[in-house]
Design an enzyme around this catalytic site. Structure first.
Site, PDB file in Angstrom:
ATOM      1  N   SER A 164      44.289 -26.016 -12.263  1.00  0.00           N
ATOM      2  CA  SER A 164      43.348 -26.960 -12.571  1.00  0.00           C
ATOM      3  C   SER A 164      43.778 -27.395 -14.118  1.00  0.00           C
ATOM      4  O   SER A 164      43.739 -26.556 -14.724  1.00  0.00           O
ATOM      5  CB  SER A 164      41.875 -26.946 -12.168  1.00  0.00           C
ATOM      6  OG  SER A 164      41.360 -27.761 -13.076  1.00  0.00           O
TER       7      SER A 164
ATOM      8  N   HIS B 174      50.864 -29.974  -9.687  1.00  0.00           N
ATOM      9  CA  HIS B 174      51.290 -31.290  -9.662  1.00  0.00           C
ATOM     10  C   HIS B 174      52.830 -31.068  -9.605  1.00  0.00           C
ATOM     11  O   HIS B 174      53.211 -32.013  -8.622  1.00  0.00           O
ATOM     12  CB  HIS B 174      51.047 -31.620 -11.343  1.00  0.00           C
ATOM     13  CG  HIS B 174      49.980 -32.055 -11.606  1.00  0.00           C
ATOM     14  ND1 HIS B 174      49.244 -31.321 -12.701  1.00  0.00           N
ATOM     15  CD2 HIS B 174      48.909 -32.935 -11.209  1.00  0.00           C
ATOM     16  CE1 HIS B 174      47.969 -31.696 -12.905  1.00  0.00           C
ATOM     17  NE2 HIS B 174      47.838 -32.765 -12.043  1.00  0.00           N
TER      18      HIS B 174
END
Ligand code: PAF
Length: 283
Positions: free
Chosen positions: A190, A41
């Site tokens: 993840s 991210h």
């Protein structure tokens, strides 16, 4: 100490905040997330910061993209750590609506997409998923009206679906994909990796290793059927239950018979214990 981003939770406050951000022809980038932020991210945020003058990150765990038997309730929520990371990156604003703001009583609209959303990959195993993703991302785009938005390539089919939707609905958002960020042993980052036990975590890099080996075999001239069958064996031998491992056209996601039909993308989804992992590589 880095300044905390402006945190916005209601639509009227969002409108006011966006008017503030858009002064002097600023360009606005959106990075949509469900929180539980990791380096993948943060790479999207950094790319967004290089391309736009203002960066908005949305944090919303979207119930509409989880089936009843999936992990909506247990999906990791790490709000404080997320905000600290976004502050350190100099993010301007965090859009953090609650479920009632996104789906008020009587909400009855869904964005249904075809093309890449019906490629018979994730949609085969998670038939509810893309309707939930496109509806929420469509709403995030119309709410925040960004000039551009950034998504990770790890969710390769999602990236294609959202790109298609933004174009088809003339949403005026340029969707950009960013390279998957990996752990040192190759496992794609993840938010769901925290579900893995130590033994499962040790097995998990087999997905990327196998995809890379298959990509090399294909580049060296091996046939797709034999190569993908060997990849499936390697993944199941490592203890995974395989949903799919397939070679597809990297734009249309259509099945391919030969590397000459490329460019190709190899995509995998497999379950180990309670965790479902996905990954993909280019050929
Ligand atoms: O990739 C995700 O984290 C989610 O699917 C997204 C794009 C934020 C929509 O909820």
């Amino acid at each position: 100490m880095p300044r905390s981003p402006l945190i916005v939770r209601t639509l009227p406050a969002l409108r006011r905040a966006l008017d503030g951000l858009r002064v002097r022809k600023a360009t606005v980038a959106l990075v949509p997330t469900m929180g539980a932020l990791h380096d993948g991210h943060i790479a999207l945020v950094r790319l967004a910061k290089r391309r736009a003058t203002r960066v908005v990150v949305s944090i919303f765990v979207n119930p509409a993209q989880f089936a009843p038997h999936e992990d909506f309730g247990s999906y990791p929520r790490t709000w404080k750590a997320d905000i600290a990371r976004l502050a350190a990156e100099g993010v301007d604003m965090v859009w953090n609506p609650d479920v009632k703001t996104m789906y008020p009583a009587g909400f009855a609209t869904k964005i249904i997409t075809e093309g890449p959303a019906t490629a018979d990959l994730e949609d085969r195993f998670r038939p509810h998923f893309f309707g939930g993703v496109t509806t929420v991302v469509g709403k995030l785009f119309t709410q925040t009206r960004p000039d551009m938005a950034f998504f990770g390539e790890k969710d390769f089919q999602q990236l294609k679906v959202v790109t298609r939707m933004a174009r088809d609905l003339d949403l005026g958002v340029k969707v950009t994909g960013a390279t998957t960020v990996r752990e040192r042993d190759g496992l794609a980052m993840s938010s769901r990796n925290v579900y893995l036990s130590a033994a499962e975590r040790a097995a998990a890099p087999v997905l990327y290793r196998t995809l890379k080996a298959a990509a090399k075999r294909l580049r060296d001239g091996d046939a797709i059927t034999a190569t993908m069958a060997a990849a499936a064996d390697a993944i199941t031998e490592a203890g995974f239950e395989l949903d799919y491992v397939e070679a597809r056209h990297s734009e249309s996601l259509a099945p391919v018979k030969s590397i000459k039909e490329g460019p190709l993308r190899l995509l995998v989804a497999a379950r180990i214990g309670k965790t479902r992992l996905i990954d993909n590589v280019g050929v």
